[in-house]
Design a protein around this motif. Structure first.
Motif, PDB file in Angstrom:
ATOM      1  N   GLU A 135      46.107  53.456  49.782  1.00  0.00           N
ATOM      2  CA  GLU A 135      45.068  52.592  49.184  1.00  0.00           C
ATOM      3  C   GLU A 135      45.552  52.017  47.851  1.00  0.00           C
ATOM      4  O   GLU A 135      45.352  50.842  47.559  1.00  0.00           O
ATOM      5  CB  GLU A 135      43.779  53.397  48.977  1.00  0.00           C
ATOM      6  CG  GLU A 135      42.871  53.346  50.177  1.00  0.00           C
ATOM      7  CD  GLU A 135      41.646  54.223  50.017  1.00  0.00           C
ATOM      8  OE1 GLU A 135      40.929  54.394  50.993  1.00  0.00           O
ATOM      9  OE2 GLU A 135      41.430  54.760  48.890  1.00  0.00           O
ATOM     10  N   GLU A 136      46.180  52.904  47.060  1.00  0.00           N
ATOM     11  CA  GLU A 136      46.690  52.487  45.746  1.00  0.00           C
ATOM     12  C   GLU A 136      47.782  51.425  45.908  1.00  0.00           C
ATOM     13  O   GLU A 136      47.811  50.454  45.171  1.00  0.00           O
ATOM     14  CB  GLU A 136      47.250  53.709  45.027  1.00  0.00           C
ATOM     15  CG  GLU A 136      47.125  53.604  43.514  1.00  0.00           C
ATOM     16  CD  GLU A 136      47.459  54.919  42.849  1.00  0.00           C
ATOM     17  OE1 GLU A 136      46.605  55.801  42.894  1.00  0.00           O
ATOM     18  OE2 GLU A 136      48.556  55.022  42.295  1.00  0.00           O
ATOM     19  N   LEU A 161      46.333  48.127  46.839  1.00  0.00           N
ATOM     20  CA  LEU A 161      45.608  47.472  45.741  1.00  0.00           C
ATOM     21  C   LEU A 161      46.505  47.232  44.527  1.00  0.00           C
ATOM     22  O   LEU A 161      46.028  47.015  43.421  1.00  0.00           O
ATOM     23  CB  LEU A 161      44.379  48.298  45.347  1.00  0.00           C
ATOM     24  CG  LEU A 161      43.252  48.323  46.400  1.00  0.00           C
ATOM     25  CD1 LEU A 161      42.162  49.287  46.000  1.00  0.00           C
ATOM     26  CD2 LEU A 161      42.659  46.927  46.586  1.00  0.00           C
ATOM     27  N   THR A 162      47.820  47.301  44.749  1.00  0.00           N
ATOM     28  CA  THR A 162      48.757  46.957  43.684  1.00  0.00           C
ATOM     29  C   THR A 162      49.199  45.507  43.894  1.00  0.00           C
ATOM     30  O   THR A 162      49.686  45.145  44.962  1.00  0.00           O
ATOM     31  CB  THR A 162      49.987  47.892  43.701  1.00  0.00           C
ATOM     32  OG1 THR A 162      49.531  49.206  43.444  1.00  0.00           O
ATOM     33  CG2 THR A 162      51.009  47.503  42.639  1.00  0.00           C
ATOM     34  N   VAL A 163      48.960  44.694  42.863  1.00  0.00           N
ATOM     35  CA  VAL A 163      49.244  43.255  43.009  1.00  0.00           C
ATOM     36  C   VAL A 163      50.601  42.953  42.385  1.00  0.00           C
ATOM     37  O   VAL A 163      50.896  43.395  41.294  1.00  0.00           O
ATOM     38  CB  VAL A 163      48.132  42.438  42.326  1.00  0.00           C
ATOM     39  CG1 VAL A 163      48.406  40.952  42.480  1.00  0.00           C
ATOM     40  CG2 VAL A 163      46.785  42.792  42.928  1.00  0.00           C
ATOM     41  N   ASN A 178      45.321  38.625  47.158  1.00  0.00           N
ATOM     42  CA  ASN A 178      45.744  39.478  46.039  1.00  0.00           C
ATOM     43  C   ASN A 178      45.197  38.957  44.710  1.00  0.00           C
ATOM     44  O   ASN A 178      44.836  39.747  43.842  1.00  0.00           O
ATOM     45  CB  ASN A 178      47.267  39.563  45.992  1.00  0.00           C
ATOM     46  CG  ASN A 178      47.796  40.662  46.885  1.00  0.00           C
ATOM     47  OD1 ASN A 178      47.048  41.538  47.315  1.00  0.00           O
ATOM     48  ND2 ASN A 178      49.070  40.613  47.196  1.00  0.00           N
ATOM     49  N   ILE A 192      41.714  40.095  44.587  1.00  0.00           N
ATOM     50  CA  ILE A 192      41.646  41.535  44.240  1.00  0.00           C
ATOM     51  C   ILE A 192      41.783  41.699  42.725  1.00  0.00           C
ATOM     52  O   ILE A 192      41.049  42.455  42.090  1.00  0.00           O
ATOM     53  CB  ILE A 192      42.739  42.330  44.994  1.00  0.00           C
ATOM     54  CG1 ILE A 192      42.396  42.456  46.478  1.00  0.00           C
ATOM     55  CG2 ILE A 192      42.946  43.721  44.401  1.00  0.00           C
ATOM     56  CD1 ILE A 192      43.516  43.002  47.352  1.00  0.00           C
ATOM     57  N   LEU A 193      42.709  40.923  42.162  1.00  0.00           N
ATOM     58  CA  LEU A 193      42.965  40.984  40.713  1.00  0.00           C
ATOM     59  C   LEU A 193      41.752  40.493  39.915  1.00  0.00           C
ATOM     60  O   LEU A 193      41.331  41.131  38.941  1.00  0.00           O
ATOM     61  CB  LEU A 193      44.196  40.108  40.412  1.00  0.00           C
ATOM     62  CG  LEU A 193      45.032  40.441  39.200  1.00  0.00           C
ATOM     63  CD1 LEU A 193      45.534  41.858  39.255  1.00  0.00           C
ATOM     64  CD2 LEU A 193      46.224  39.484  39.093  1.00  0.00           C
ATOM     65  N   LYS A 209      39.297  44.966  41.425  1.00  0.00           N
ATOM     66  CA  LYS A 209      39.511  46.037  42.411  1.00  0.00           C
ATOM     67  C   LYS A 209      40.945  46.569  42.378  1.00  0.00           C
ATOM     68  O   LYS A 209      41.220  47.635  42.923  1.00  0.00           O
ATOM     69  CB  LYS A 209      39.207  45.510  43.824  1.00  0.00           C
ATOM     70  CG  LYS A 209      37.722  45.400  44.120  1.00  0.00           C
ATOM     71  CD  LYS A 209      37.528  44.861  45.519  1.00  0.00           C
ATOM     72  CE  LYS A 209      36.062  44.587  45.790  1.00  0.00           C
ATOM     73  NZ  LYS A 209      35.884  43.843  47.048  1.00  0.00           N
ATOM     74  N   ALA A 210      41.832  45.818  41.739  1.00  0.00           N
ATOM     75  CA  ALA A 210      43.249  46.203  41.710  1.00  0.00           C
ATOM     76  C   ALA A 210      43.444  47.524  40.972  1.00  0.00           C
ATOM     77  O   ALA A 210      42.795  47.786  39.958  1.00  0.00           O
ATOM     78  CB  ALA A 210      44.063  45.111  41.040  1.00  0.00           C
ATOM     79  N   LYS A 211      44.298  48.370  41.552  1.00  0.00           N
ATOM     80  CA  LYS A 211      44.585  49.676  40.934  1.00  0.00           C
ATOM     81  C   LYS A 211      45.782  49.570  39.988  1.00  0.00           C
ATOM     82  O   LYS A 211      45.917  50.367  39.073  1.00  0.00           O
ATOM     83  CB  LYS A 211      44.897  50.711  42.033  1.00  0.00           C
ATOM     84  CG  LYS A 211      43.732  50.986  42.958  1.00  0.00           C
ATOM     85  CD  LYS A 211      43.158  52.335  42.710  1.00  0.00           C
ATOM     86  CE  LYS A 211      42.026  52.609  43.692  1.00  0.00           C
ATOM     87  NZ  LYS A 211      41.345  53.843  43.420  1.00  0.00           N
ATOM     88  N   ALA A 212      46.667  48.613  40.264  1.00  0.00           N
ATOM     89  CA  ALA A 212      47.858  48.443  39.423  1.00  0.00           C
ATOM     90  C   ALA A 212      48.366  47.013  39.533  1.00  0.00           C
ATOM     91  O   ALA A 212      48.042  46.308  40.488  1.00  0.00           O
ATOM     92  CB  ALA A 212      48.949  49.410  39.866  1.00  0.00           C
ATOM     93  N   ILE A 213      49.147  46.614  38.532  1.00  0.00           N
ATOM     94  CA  ILE A 213      49.770  45.290  38.573  1.00  0.00           C
ATOM     95  C   ILE A 213      51.256  45.439  38.251  1.00  0.00           C
ATOM     96  O   ILE A 213      51.621  46.154  37.311  1.00  0.00           O
ATOM     97  CB  ILE A 213      49.037  44.294  37.623  1.00  0.00           C
ATOM     98  CG1 ILE A 213      49.706  42.907  37.673  1.00  0.00           C
ATOM     99  CG2 ILE A 213      48.901  44.799  36.210  1.00  0.00           C
ATOM    100  CD1 ILE A 213      48.853  41.790  37.083  1.00  0.00           C
ATOM    101  N   ARG A 214      52.085  44.801  39.065  1.00  0.00           N
ATOM    102  CA  ARG A 214      53.534  44.901  38.841  1.00  0.00           C
ATOM    103  C   ARG A 214      53.918  44.063  37.630  1.00  0.00           C
ATOM    104  O   ARG A 214      53.312  43.017  37.365  1.00  0.00           O
ATOM    105  CB  ARG A 214      54.292  44.400  40.066  1.00  0.00           C
ATOM    106  CG  ARG A 214      54.218  45.336  41.239  1.00  0.00           C
ATOM    107  CD  ARG A 214      55.147  44.905  42.358  1.00  0.00           C
ATOM    108  NE  ARG A 214      54.844  45.662  43.571  1.00  0.00           N
ATOM    109  CZ  ARG A 214      54.005  45.257  44.510  1.00  0.00           C
ATOM    110  NH1 ARG A 214      53.389  44.093  44.386  1.00  0.00           N
ATOM    111  NH2 ARG A 214      53.754  45.997  45.554  1.00  0.00           N
ATOM    112  N   THR A 224      54.709  40.547  38.607  1.00  0.00           N
ATOM    113  CA  THR A 224      53.530  39.696  38.835  1.00  0.00           C
ATOM    114  C   THR A 224      52.947  39.243  37.505  1.00  0.00           C
ATOM    115  O   THR A 224      52.619  38.060  37.318  1.00  0.00           O
ATOM    116  CB  THR A 224      52.459  40.476  39.644  1.00  0.00           C
ATOM    117  OG1 THR A 224      53.068  41.087  40.750  1.00  0.00           O
ATOM    118  CG2 THR A 224      51.329  39.579  40.112  1.00  0.00           C
TER     119      THR A 224
END
Lengths: 165, 69
Positions: A159-160, A163-165, B31, B34-35, B39-44, B47
């Protein structure tokens, strides 16, 4: 996928055979001679202890059957390829719990039977499949529980990651 | 979440659409959605770098920390 189908079929066959077995036990006990853990005593001569043993054995068998039912349910969801779904995780855990309880109960029964023979002057240490089945069931039950926890952790990571963009 | 994404604010300031941003930085509109929705858990970092480069802004313009959950 083929393995999942084969697994489902095998679990189905095992469940059906055991279910027929349970019906057989229920019908045979009142009429015939039943051997309980190496004790060949006719049903009319059973004392309270043997009745208790047979009832607990039956309960353990029903719990095992219920565990098999949850495994069957899990196998059905396995066919849809949703390995990290809640239905698979929960059913696997329930199945594991039931197998674990069956293993513990069966082992307790064996120990109780062994202790019951001690006052009569009998001391038996027999290495046979009766002892190995509860042990195997306990191991399988614990493995299913651990596997379900691992799937739960994997689900969170998946899930994580999604949800990582 | 304590981290607030102000991407929609920056997009409005730069008069850019989400679809346009998605095409430039090479991620899907799903995506971006989501951002934007938080709801996003992390961002690279890659990105974030692309977003900052495209919108000509700093990471702090997009990400904000708020104590109230």
């Amino acid at each position: 996928m083929k393995k999942a189908i084969l697994f489902k079929r095998l679990v189905d066959i095992l469940y059906i055979l055991h279910f027929i077995g349970l019906i057989g036990i229920i019908f045979i006990i009142p009429f015939g001679t039943v051997n309980i853990n190496q004790v060949n005593i006719n049903i009319e001569n059973w004392n309270l202890f043997y009745w208790l043993i047979s009832i607990v054995s039956l309960v353990a068998y029903i719990i095992f059957l219920r565990g098999l039912y949850y495994l069957r349910k899990m196998a059905r969801f396995l066919l849809s390829n949703k390995y990290f779904s809640d239905s698979i995780i929960q059913n696997l855990k329930k199945s594991g719990n039931h197998f674990l309880y069956t293993g513990i109960m069966s082992f307790t029964l064996l120990v109780a039977m062994w202790i019951s023979k001690l006052p009569g002057g009998k001391f038996e240490l027999i290495y046979e499949k009766n002892l190995l089945i509860p042990l195997f069931l306990t191991i399988i039950g614990m493995f299913f529980i651990i596997q379900s926890n691992a799937l739960n952790v994997a689900k969170g990571i998946k899930e994580e990651n999604e949800l990582t963009v | 979440m304590a981290i607030i994404i102000n991407l929609d604010v920056m997009l409005a300031k730069r008069k850019m659409k989400s679809k346009e941003l998605a095409e430039i930085i090479g991620i899907t509109t799903a995506n971006i959605s989501i951002l934007k929705s938080g709801k996003a858990k992390a961002i690279r970092f890659s990105t974030l770098e692309s977003i900052c480069k495209t919108l000509d802004c700093q990471p702090a313009d997009i990400l904000e920390y708020s104590e109230t959950d």
